[in-house]
Design a protein around this motif. Structure first.
Motif, short mmCIF file in Angstrom:
data_model
loop_
_atom_site.label_atom_id
_atom_site.label_comp_id
_atom_site.label_asym_id
_atom_site.label_seq_id
_atom_site.Cartn_x
_atom_site.Cartn_y
_atom_site.Cartn_z
N HIS A 32 0.85 -1.19 0.00
CA HIS A 32 0.00 0.00 0.00
C HIS A 32 0.89 1.25 0.00
O HIS A 32 1.96 1.26 0.64
CB HIS A 32 -0.90 0.01 1.23
N ARG A 33 0.47 2.27 -0.70
CA ARG A 33 1.24 3.52 -0.73
C ARG A 33 0.71 4.44 0.37
O ARG A 33 -0.36 5.02 0.24
CB ARG A 33 1.14 4.19 -2.11
N TYR A 34 1.47 4.56 1.41
CA TYR A 34 1.05 5.34 2.58
C TYR A 34 1.32 6.82 2.35
O TYR A 34 2.26 7.21 1.65
CB TYR A 34 1.79 4.86 3.82
N SER A 35 0.49 7.65 2.96
CA SER A 35 0.70 9.09 2.88
C SER A 35 2.01 9.47 3.55
O SER A 35 2.55 8.71 4.39
CB SER A 35 -0.46 9.83 3.57
N LEU A 36 2.53 10.63 3.21
CA LEU A 36 3.78 11.09 3.82
C LEU A 36 3.62 11.24 5.33
O LEU A 36 4.54 10.95 6.09
CB LEU A 36 4.22 12.41 3.19
N GLY A 37 2.44 11.68 5.75
CA GLY A 37 2.19 11.83 7.18
C GLY A 37 2.25 10.50 7.90
O GLY A 37 2.85 10.38 8.98
N ASN A 38 1.62 9.47 7.33
CA ASN A 38 1.66 8.15 7.94
C ASN A 38 3.06 7.54 7.90
O ASN A 38 3.47 6.85 8.83
CB ASN A 38 0.66 7.22 7.26
N GLN A 39 3.80 7.80 6.83
CA GLN A 39 5.18 7.30 6.76
C GLN A 39 6.02 7.93 7.87
O GLN A 39 6.82 7.25 8.54
CB GLN A 39 5.79 7.61 5.40
N ALA A 40 5.84 9.23 8.08
CA ALA A 40 6.58 9.91 9.15
C ALA A 40 6.20 9.36 10.52
O ALA A 40 7.07 9.17 11.39
CB ALA A 40 6.32 11.41 9.09
N MET A 41 4.90 9.11 10.72
CA MET A 41 4.46 8.53 11.98
C MET A 41 5.06 7.15 12.21
O MET A 41 5.48 6.80 13.32
CB MET A 41 2.93 8.43 12.01
N ALA A 42 5.11 6.34 11.15
CA ALA A 42 5.66 5.00 11.27
C ALA A 42 7.15 5.04 11.63
O ALA A 42 7.61 4.30 12.50
CB ALA A 42 5.45 4.23 9.97
N VAL A 43 7.88 5.94 10.97
CA VAL A 43 9.31 6.07 11.27
C VAL A 43 9.51 6.51 12.71
O VAL A 43 10.39 5.99 13.43
CB VAL A 43 9.98 7.08 10.30
N PHE A 44 8.71 7.48 13.17
CA PHE A 44 8.83 7.96 14.55
C PHE A 44 8.56 6.83 15.54
O PHE A 44 9.32 6.64 16.49
CB PHE A 44 7.84 9.11 14.78
N GLU A 45 7.49 6.07 15.30
CA GLU A 45 7.14 5.01 16.25
C GLU A 45 8.19 3.90 16.24
O GLU A 45 8.54 3.36 17.30
CB GLU A 45 5.76 4.44 15.91
N LYS A 70 5.71 -11.94 14.16
CA LYS A 70 6.27 -12.73 15.26
C LYS A 70 5.38 -12.62 16.50
O LYS A 70 4.73 -11.59 16.72
CB LYS A 70 7.68 -12.21 15.60
N LYS A 71 5.38 -13.67 17.29
CA LYS A 71 4.59 -13.67 18.52
C LYS A 71 5.06 -12.56 19.46
O LYS A 71 6.25 -12.34 19.63
CB LYS A 71 4.70 -15.02 19.21
N GLY A 72 4.08 -11.86 20.06
CA GLY A 72 4.39 -10.83 21.03
C GLY A 72 4.64 -9.45 20.45
O GLY A 72 4.81 -8.49 21.21
N GLU A 73 4.66 -9.33 19.11
CA GLU A 73 4.91 -8.02 18.50
C GLU A 73 3.67 -7.14 18.57
O GLU A 73 2.55 -7.61 18.33
CB GLU A 73 5.34 -8.18 17.03
N LYS A 74 3.87 -5.89 18.92
CA LYS A 74 2.77 -4.93 19.00
C LYS A 74 2.70 -4.10 17.73
O LYS A 74 3.72 -3.65 17.21
CB LYS A 74 2.96 -4.02 20.22
N ALA A 75 1.48 -3.89 17.27
CA ALA A 75 1.27 -3.21 15.99
C ALA A 75 1.64 -1.73 16.07
O ALA A 75 1.64 -1.11 17.14
CB ALA A 75 -0.17 -3.37 15.55
N ILE A 76 1.93 -1.17 14.92
CA ILE A 76 2.22 0.25 14.76
C ILE A 76 0.92 0.98 14.45
O ILE A 76 0.08 0.50 13.68
CB ILE A 76 3.24 0.46 13.61
N ALA A 77 0.73 2.15 15.06
CA ALA A 77 -0.50 2.93 14.87
C ALA A 77 -0.33 3.94 13.74
O ALA A 77 0.67 4.67 13.70
CB ALA A 77 -0.86 3.64 16.17
N LEU A 78 -1.31 3.98 12.85
CA LEU A 78 -1.35 4.97 11.77
C LEU A 78 -2.78 5.51 11.67
O LEU A 78 -3.73 4.93 12.20
CB LEU A 78 -0.96 4.33 10.44
N TRP A 79 -2.90 6.64 10.98
CA TRP A 79 -4.23 7.19 10.70
C TRP A 79 -4.87 6.39 9.58
O TRP A 79 -4.25 6.15 8.55
CB TRP A 79 -4.14 8.66 10.31
#
Length: 279
Positions: A32-45, A70-79
């Motif tokens: 999926h092509r994420y917005s620049l805002g979501n890409q920045a949020m993902a990098v920050f997190e 992987k087991k135990g991994e927590k998801a990344i939050a995006l808009w």
């Protein structure tokens, strides 16, 4: 020629690059092509959580690519966009359907480093084939180019180059990492501020020409070493040039630059330690 390998006719190859049918690989559309805002949020997190920066996808998205979280991994939050339809009562007593679009924060995404192959015997990465006459690591060393980690959120990107730093990075999930390596090497040789990036008539190179030049170099290197990717390279170049007129201009102005860069890359990785000849 005793120690040299006879090379194919680069003139004919270059002509075929612009005239024979090509195709754009599906690997440019897998993520999926994420917005620049979501890409920045993902990098920050990823940064604050100590996760290596890399491509992101949803749980099911990774599953489609042959990987699992992987087991135990927590998801990344995006808009995430949400569309809701409501009925509004008009003055005449009838209902009118209206569509509202808004964004909510959802924890639905995972980075490459949070995943693993579903089938350990098939990790989903494509190995770089060994060739009898050319060595990748030797070429990087002789050209003074450093390979750095791939730190892009967009998994559709196969690699990137920082020409002014002489650095390249290859996506661990690249469909054709050998072709991408040649492509990014070419950017370092041709498109740094220190390189001669002016056409013979004084006009400066735009992005489409830079990409076409780099992929043309990759095309010649792959063809010379007998590696796959020629049809995909033709599709990439033709897509960036866009029109027969620009292709004709490219053939006139860039051919010498492309030949010189491809020759330099092949010589730099020559296992024989001698020059690379082409007819």
């Amino acid at each position: 020629m005793s120690n040299n390998t006879t090379r194919p006719d680069w003139g004919k190859l270059f002509a075929s690059l612009l005239t024979e049918p090509g195709k754009l690989g599906e690997h440019y559309r897998l993520f999926h092509r994420y917005s620049l805002g979501n890409q920045a949020m993902a990098v920050f997190e990823m940064t604050i959580r100590g996760i290596p920066i890399g491509p992101i996808s949803s749980f099911n998205g990774w599953k489609r690519l042959g990987r699992r979280v992987k087991k135990g991994e927590k998801a990344i939050a995006l808009w995430m966009p949400v569309v809701k339809k409501d009925a509004i009562r008009k003055d005449d007593g009838t209902d009118e359907e209206v569509t509202k679009r808004f964004f909510i924060m959802k924890n639905n995404w995972f980075a490459l480093a949070q995943t693993e192959p579903i089938d350990p015997e098939n990790p989903g990465t494509v190995p770089i084939p060994e060739t009898p006459t050319w060595d990748r690591e030797l070429a990087l060393k002789n050209l003074g180019i450093t390979e750095v980690p791939f730190t892009e959120v967009d998994g559709n990107r196969q690699g990137f180059a920082r020409p002014d730093r002489a650095e390249i990075a290859i996506n661990p999930l690249a469909a054709m990492p050998w072709k991408t390596t040649f492509h990014e090497m070419a950017h370092c040789l041709l498109h740094s501020k220190q390189a001669d990036v002016a056409f013979v008539d004084g006009g400066h190179i735009n992005r489409s020409i830079e990409e076409a030049e780099a992929e043309a170099v990759a095309f010649l290197c792959c063809a010379t070493l007998g590696l796959p990717g020629l049809e995909e390279a033709r599709g990439y170049v033709q897509d960036w040039l866009g029109s027969p007129a620009q292709a004709e201009e490219f053939a006139k102005k860039s051919v010498a630059r492309v030949f010189a860069a491809a020759d330099k890359i092949l010589k730099a990785g020559s296992k024989a330690g001698e020059g690379v000849d082409h007819e």
